[in-house]
Structure formats: C-alpha cells, structure tokens
Design an enzyme around this catalytic site. Structure first.
Site, mmCIF file in Angstrom:
data_model
loop_
_atom_site.group_PDB
_atom_site.id
_atom_site.type_symbol
_atom_site.label_atom_id
_atom_site.label_comp_id
_atom_site.label_asym_id
_atom_site.label_seq_id
_atom_site.Cartn_x
_atom_site.Cartn_y
_atom_site.Cartn_z
ATOM 1 N N ASP A 1 120.507 27.041 63.849
ATOM 2 C CA ASP A 1 120.387 26.274 65.089
ATOM 3 C C ASP A 1 119.692 24.932 64.858
ATOM 4 O O ASP A 1 118.552 24.754 65.287
ATOM 5 C CB ASP A 1 119.602 27.101 66.120
ATOM 6 C CG ASP A 1 119.717 26.524 67.520
ATOM 7 O OD1 ASP A 1 120.521 25.606 67.720
ATOM 8 O OD2 ASP A 1 119.000 27.005 68.417
ATOM 9 N N GLU B 1 115.571 18.423 69.049
ATOM 10 C CA GLU B 1 114.922 19.633 69.564
ATOM 11 C C GLU B 1 113.956 20.234 68.559
ATOM 12 O O GLU B 1 112.874 20.686 68.925
ATOM 13 C CB GLU B 1 116.024 20.651 69.932
ATOM 14 C CG GLU B 1 115.484 22.008 70.310
ATOM 15 C CD GLU B 1 116.598 23.022 70.600
ATOM 16 O OE1 GLU B 1 117.781 22.634 70.614
ATOM 17 O OE2 GLU B 1 116.260 24.197 70.830
ATOM 18 N N GLU C 1 123.797 33.642 74.090
ATOM 19 C CA GLU C 1 122.554 33.400 74.840
ATOM 20 C C GLU C 1 122.753 33.658 76.332
ATOM 21 O O GLU C 1 122.316 32.883 77.182
ATOM 22 C CB GLU C 1 122.042 31.976 74.585
ATOM 23 C CG GLU C 1 121.735 31.732 73.121
ATOM 24 C CD GLU C 1 121.079 30.397 72.828
ATOM 25 O OE1 GLU C 1 121.331 29.433 73.572
ATOM 26 O OE2 GLU C 1 120.321 30.335 71.849
HETATM 27 C C1 GCV Z 1 122.288 24.597 75.346
HETATM 28 C C2 GCV Z 1 119.667 26.374 71.160
HETATM 29 C C3 GCV Z 1 118.919 25.589 72.202
HETATM 30 C C4 GCV Z 1 119.491 25.828 73.592
HETATM 31 C C5 GCV Z 1 120.974 25.485 73.555
HETATM 32 C C6 GCV Z 1 121.644 26.357 72.497
HETATM 33 C C7 GCV Z 1 123.106 26.043 72.352
HETATM 34 O O1 GCV Z 1 119.423 27.734 71.287
HETATM 35 O O2 GCV Z 1 117.568 25.936 72.145
HETATM 36 O O3 GCV Z 1 118.797 25.005 74.497
HETATM 37 O O4 GCV Z 1 121.576 25.685 74.810
HETATM 38 O O5 GCV Z 1 121.039 26.124 71.256
HETATM 39 O O6 GCV Z 1 123.435 25.281 71.457
HETATM 40 O O7 GCV Z 1 123.913 26.546 73.110
#
Ligand code: GCV
Length: 735
Positions: A388, A416, A314
């Site tokens: 995720d 989340e 990411e």
């Molecule tokens: C901290 C998901 C979440 C992100 C998070 C990522 C991760 O994509 O939406 O906010 O980033 O996981 O675990 O690194």
C-alpha cells in the site's frame, strides 16, 4: 567557472533580481499558484533572440482546443518575452511560429503521414525554412497534440533550451494518463493534505470556478488526459442525476484540454440508488440498471471516460458479495460502457480480513487466475507494490503475470505514507525504480514500464493512474515541492521510460529558476529526498510502521485492533532473534508470485537487494551487512542517516536564501515567500525525522535488547512517551 556559464548566470541573476523587485513591490506574489507555468521574463538578450524567432504566430482558433493552445502561447510568450506576440493568419515577416494540423495549415499538410505515425496526442516541433522564412512548426494530427506541443515549446523556452536545429517528435506511450481524486462529495479529501476538494459540488454546475481551467491547463501541460472526480470509497450519489449535471459541467471545462471525466462507481449503487434488492452482476435487473445508468451518464457527458471501481476491498461492496468473481463484476460494467467507448478501471487493491494469507499475496491470488476473463474494455489497476504505497516496496507481482489482461499502474502522488505535505519527498525516483524493475516475465529486460506501455504483451489499452495530491490550497498540493510529484507523475505517464532526474531538472527550472546554480542543488535535494524518507521511516525493506489510521508519524509498536494486517507488528515481526517478514518458502512464500529469476533473487538472503532485505526475510540481528556492520547496527545507522540527509537538505536550501546577508554569492533566485515556507517545512521535516528515528530506535531496542552502536545517542524520551502521543486531528484520515 567557464565564461559562457558565468555570463548565463549573470543573465539569470539579473532577471531574477528584477523579478524579485517586481514581486516584492507588486501584488504578484510567488505563492505557488502558477505551478510550473510561471512564464517569468527571460534574460533580456535571450528574450530578444527568442522574440525575433517568435515574432509572429499563426495559430487557428476554430475549436476550443485550438483556442486553448493559442491562448497558452500568448500567455506564455507575453510573460517570457515581455510583450505579446503578433497573431496572424499567415507569416508576413522573416520568421515565426506556425501551429496546427494538416487540416488547418498548408505548411503542415505535407507532414500528414509523419504525423499519423505519432498517433493521437503526438506532435512534432521542427525548425525549418519555408518560402525563404525561418519557421518553427508545432504540428500534430489532432488539436490536442498541438496543445501538448505548445506546452512543450513553452517548456523549452522556460528551461532555456536551445531552439536551433529544433526537431522534437513526441507521442504518448500510455493511453490513459489519469488522476484519481479521492474526493468525497462533502469536499473532504481522503488522504488529502492540500486543503479541501477542488470540486465545489455545492456551486456546480452554475459556477465554473476559473481554477478548474487552471487545473486543466496544468494537466494538459504534462499530458494528463483523464480525471476520476470522486473517491474510490465511493458514494452511490455520485451517479445520481444532480451530481451528473455537476460532473458534466466539469467535463465541459476539462474537454478543451483533452481531459476526460471518469467516476468511481459504487458496486451496490443499483440497491442504493435504484431500489433493487441485489447488485449481483449476473442478475438481469442489475444489468439493465447499469445499462440505463450508463446511457444516462453519456446523455450528460458524451465523452465520459468510464468507471474506476474498488470492490471487495476494505469493506467496499463487490461481486464477491454474491459469490461472483472480480471479472464478472468488471464485465457487468464493461458491457454497459462498451457501446459508448467507455472503459472500466478495476482495482486489484483487494484483501480480506477473513483471509489469513499474507496480505501482500492476496491480490495476485485473486487476480492471476482471472487472466483473460475480462472484457476488452477492462483494465486492471494495480498499485505499484503489493502492499500500500509504502516508502519502498518491491514491484507488484501482478505486473508481468497477467499477459492476456491490460494492467494499469496506480501510483500515489499524495504522500499518505511519506510525511504528508510537510516533508520534502520527490517521488520521481520511487516511480522510476518501480517502472524500471525487471519482471522477467518474458525473459530479462521485461520491465514494468513495458507492461504498462503495453509493448510487452501487445496491449493497446494502457494506463497509469496517480492518486492526486491536489486540493484547494493556494499551492494546489499543500507544499511547493509536492507540485513536483504531480508534475513527475504526468511526465512519466506520458513516457514511463523517462529519467526522474531529468524531469526534476525541468520542474526546478520552471518552478524556481533555470539558472544552473539553482537547478543543480534543488535537483540534488529532490533526488536524495526519497531515500532520506526511507531511511528515517522504514529502512532496509521495513514497511507499514506508521501510526494507526491517519499514518502520521511512527507507530512500529501498533498491535491489536480489528485486523492483524492493519498493525505494524504484523509486518516487521521483530523479536529477540531478529526482524523482518519471511516471505520465502519457509514463510508466506510471497516470493513465489514473481517470475523464477526474480523469486530466486529476492528469496536468497545473499542476493536480495539490501533495500528490500526485511521485506522478504526475517534476519538475525547479527547478520553481516554489506557495510560489514551487523544488521542491528546498520538499522540504527540508517535511521541516523535519514536525519542527516534532511539536515543536508536544509543546508542546501539555506544557500538559496535570497535575503540572508553574506550569501549574496548566489543569485537572488528564490523569492522570499516560497523560500521561507520551504525552509519552515524542512524544519518540520527535520524535527519529525528525528522523532521517527528516536521512536523507532527506542521501540526496536526494547525488542532486540541490544546496546546502541558507539556514537549513537540514546532517544531523549522513554518508549512510553512516544507510544503515548496522540493525533486525533491529523489530516486526511480515511473515514
Ligand atoms: C481510498 C489505503 C488508504 C485508504 C485508501 C485505500 C485504497 O488503505 O489508507 O485511505 O482508500 O488505500 O487505496 O483504496
């Protein structure tokens, strides 16, 4: 009702009534701050009995951890028994409680070998006769074990467990039991729904908010022994001296409670902080920079735990920016930490936008071939599932697939993808389901729990991380019931073989009331709540259908944007003929990443559990389900069922209302303050479950062009309405 239970109920009822009167008439509000450590008075008969058994306490106070144990017992017993216990250096009366290690107590010294078997952090609680006295021992090899044992004993008192023939032997099955805080230095918490960060970096190191100590107590009470202070989307500044001084102050507060501090390390820190032109792990200048940085960290925090790293995922920097592997990146940091005893928790949550493969396959593809290439102080941290933190995923295929590498579990405690803080979703069953999954790595019975506790492959470096749901909200977690998820995580990290239901029962008893008439309905609500969320959000193996970015509410129509694998249509693949992601050999073949027995089961549409059907298969709308219904009808039924399950939780909760006239048959068990907030949150959940159902039904009907099954009401709005809803200020969004 059996008489004994009735009497017990009357006891609890009386005491809760008394407590309620006290709370309503005093400044002590049940605002959730006390978590599961409320220590409210026991019923008087029980308090009298326990007071006799625990009339005297012998507990050393020579170290900060010894003092923490002693103080907790005094606090707990004073609250539970109504008076402070007598602290002595030796037992004088007929009975008492003796805390200590072989070094601090001559009564405990003979248990040295037995305690050694329980290992670091292990303890025993035993009732025995010594020198004609009736004593309860809380004994351990180390002070921290005594503290854990003290909390265990308090839990037994809080839950009304019998103390006769007391013989508890406990040792942690997992070495690193860690909370990952996704907290930014400016106080923002990524995916946080409980206010702002607990860490007030501005006032640290001078001001050590007493709340930090309460945080440490709560963690120690469930055995958590590590905290990663900053977000995995890390700022290099966390490693700058100004912030290390602040982290050191936090480490000082947490240390007596057995909690080590860790930091998320930004891989490009040598460039950003050190002024180097590269962060290449094979560059000698970079290696020197990390060694010096690590030495510096240990000069501030002598027991620093190590680094957590999100690399090449990411948009985060990582070794692949220099053509190096994840192992080369991890080993760079591991070599710097090794002389100090620190570890690297290297995340396997990696996927790249320029790789066309099914996103759920990418971590395995990247890491499997690196098995055995990591230093001994590296542990690879994989999320529970390959995508995720969805409401339901199969277990991550890396579990069981890297026998020569310690693998650490990463669960998300913050919700989340599960309704944020306002939906009641107890995650214990989700954690348990993953931990009990059979990887078949070494034949049947090779559970994920055995991978995590190291027994499957004989690893001593073991770990479980939970992405914290903690903020500066008075409740800590943004809602009363979300405290249970922090609690359950800790208990399962201590022992991943425990039952989510038993843990829920302990939590409910301590958090609300040990009255079985209260515990039972609350546990039932909790145990059904995760399945309810799966049903109203992502039934039958669907996944990643939340709105874009903030993930608040439904967004099954999400399409386009910067990357396909951040959309919903990528995952559900609904079309006129059916729905679901074909991950069999005819599709992405993700199923092949599992051991053959698992792959055969998941890959066969007739064997795959229905709960994962659409995760692994693209299924015709007419496919006959176990219920006898066609898939389309089943899907619609599941959405409706999810809404009904929330309504059922509301009904149950209403029966525990302490103020509603006509419901006085139940004890005044739940204080009005918490009852009212939970009732309001359940209302939000019901409304949003309905929203999920209506929006999803409306969208999928636009694709399937099928009529709704008989009895199913049409969504009240056209699809465009649901699609037009915007929530630019939804909390916790990544940024
Ligand atoms: C901290 C998901 C979440 C992100 C998070 C990522 C991760 O994509 O939406 O906010 O980033 O996981 O675990 O690194």
């Amino acid at each position: 009702m059996p008489a004994a239970r009735l009497v017990a109920r009357c006891h609890w009822s009386a005491v809760v009534l008394a407590a309620l009167l006290v709370f309503t008439g005093s400044a002590r509000a049940e605002d959730g701050y006390a978590l599961w450590m409320r220590y409210v008075p026991l019923p008087s008969a029980l308090a009298a009995e326990r007071s006799e058994q625990l009339q005297e306490i012998v507990a050393p106070d020579g170290t900060p951890t010894q003092r923490a144990a002693r103080e907790e017992l005094v606090r707990g017993l004073t609250g539970l028994l109504g008076h402070a216990p007598t602290l002595r250096t030796t037992i004088a009366g007929d009975s008492g409680l003796i805390l200590g290690t072989p070094q601090t107590s001559s009564l405990i010294a003979p248990l040295q070998d037995e305690l050694a078997e329980l290992g670091n952090g292990g303890y025993l609680i035993r009732r025995m006769r010594r020198d004609g006295r009736d004593v309860i021992l809380v004994a351990a090899r180390q002070d921290i074990g005594v503290l854990y044992g003290a909390f265990h004993l308090l839990r037994m008192l809080q839950t009304g467990a019998p103390l006769d023939r007391l013989d508890v032997r406990e040792s942690p099955r997992v070495a690193l039991r860690v909370l990952d805080h996704w907290d930014n230095l400016d106080g923002y918490v990524e995916r946080g729904y409980a206010g702002r960060s607990l860490w007030d970096w501005q006032s640290l190191p001078e001001w050590r908010d007493p709340r930090y100590t309460d945080y440490a107590r709560a963690n120690a009470s469930i055995g958590i022994n590590g905290a990663v202070l900053n977000n995995v989307n890390a700022s290099a500044w966390s490693l700058a001296p100004d912030y290390l001084v602040k982290a050191a102050a936090l480490a000082d507060v947490l240390r007596p409670y057995g909690i080590r501090v860790y930091l998320s390390a930004r891989f490009s820190a040598p460039i950003e902080l050190g002024g180097l032109t590269t962060a290449d792990p094979l560059d000698p200048g970079v290696q020197r920079w990390w060694q010096r940085k690590v030495d510096e960290i240990y000069s501030y925090i002598p027991d620093f735990g190590g680094f957590l790293v999100k690399a090449n995922s990411e948009g985060q920097p990582g070794p692949q920016d220099y053509g190096r592997s994840h192992a080369e990146g991890a080993n760079l940091l591991a070599d710097a930490l090794a002389p100090h005893g620190g570890v690297v928790m290297w995340r396997a949550f990696v996927y790249a936008h320029d790789v066309p493969a099914d996103r759920t396959t990418q971590a395995y593809t990247e890491f499997k071939g690196l098995d055995g290439a990591f230093r001994r102080n590296v542990i690879v941290q994989a999320k529970n599932g390959p995508l995720d933190f969805q409401p339901r995923e199969p277990f991550h295929p890396l579990f069981g697939a890297m026998p020569r590498t310690p693998l650490m579990m990463e669960f998300q405690i913050t919700k989340e993808y599960l309704g944020f803080a306002t939906h009641l979703v107890y995650l214990g069953p989700l954690y348990e389901e993953v931990l009990q999954s059979d990887t078949h790595a070494r034949g049947p019975g090779s559970t994920v729990a055995q991978v995590i506790d190291g027994t499957l492959e004989g690893h001593a470096l073991t770990g479980m991380a939970g992405v914290a749901n903690i903020g500066n909200d008075r409740t800590w977690t943004g809602s009363h019931f979300d405290q249970a998820n922090w609690y359950a995580f800790g208990r399962l990290a201590w022992n991943p073989h425990q039952s989510a239901r038993d843990i829920a029962a302990d939590w409910a008893a301590m958090t609300f009331s040990p009255d079985p008439a209260v515990v039972q309905p609350i546990v039932d609500m909790m145990m059904g709540s995760r399945e309810a969320a799966v049903n109203y959000m992502t039934p039958l193996g669907l996944h990643h259908l939340m709105a874009r970015g903030h993930h608040y509410g439904p967004g099954p129509w999400v399409d386009g944007g910067p990357r396909a694998d951040w959309t919903s249509v990528y995952y559900h693949r609904a079309d006129g003929s059916g729905i679901g992601f074909d991950r069999t050999a005819s599709g992405s073949n993700a199923v092949a990443q599992y051991a053959p027995a698992v792959a055969a089961r998941y890959g066969d549409i007739n064997q795959v559990p229905e709960a994962l059907l659409l995760w692994f298969h693209h299924v015709p709308w007419d496919h006959r389900m176990a219920s006898g219904r066609p898939l389309w009808d089943e899907l619609i039924a599941r959405y409706a069922q999810g809404v009904r399950q929330v309504q059922a939780m509301q009904k149950t909760w209403a029966t525990l209302n302490p103020v509603e006239p006509g419901l006085a048959r139940l004890p005044l068990a739940i204080d009005p303050e918490r009852h009212a907030q939970i009732a309001a949150y359940l209302n939000i959940q019901r409304r949003e479950a309905q929203w999920w159902r209506d929006a999803s039904v409306s969208y999928f009907q636009s694709i399937s062009s099928r009529p709704l099954p008989a009895g199913e009401s049409a969504p009240p709005h056209p699809l465009l309405y649901y699609q037009s809803l915007q929530f630019p200020s939804a909390p916790g969004d990544g940024r």
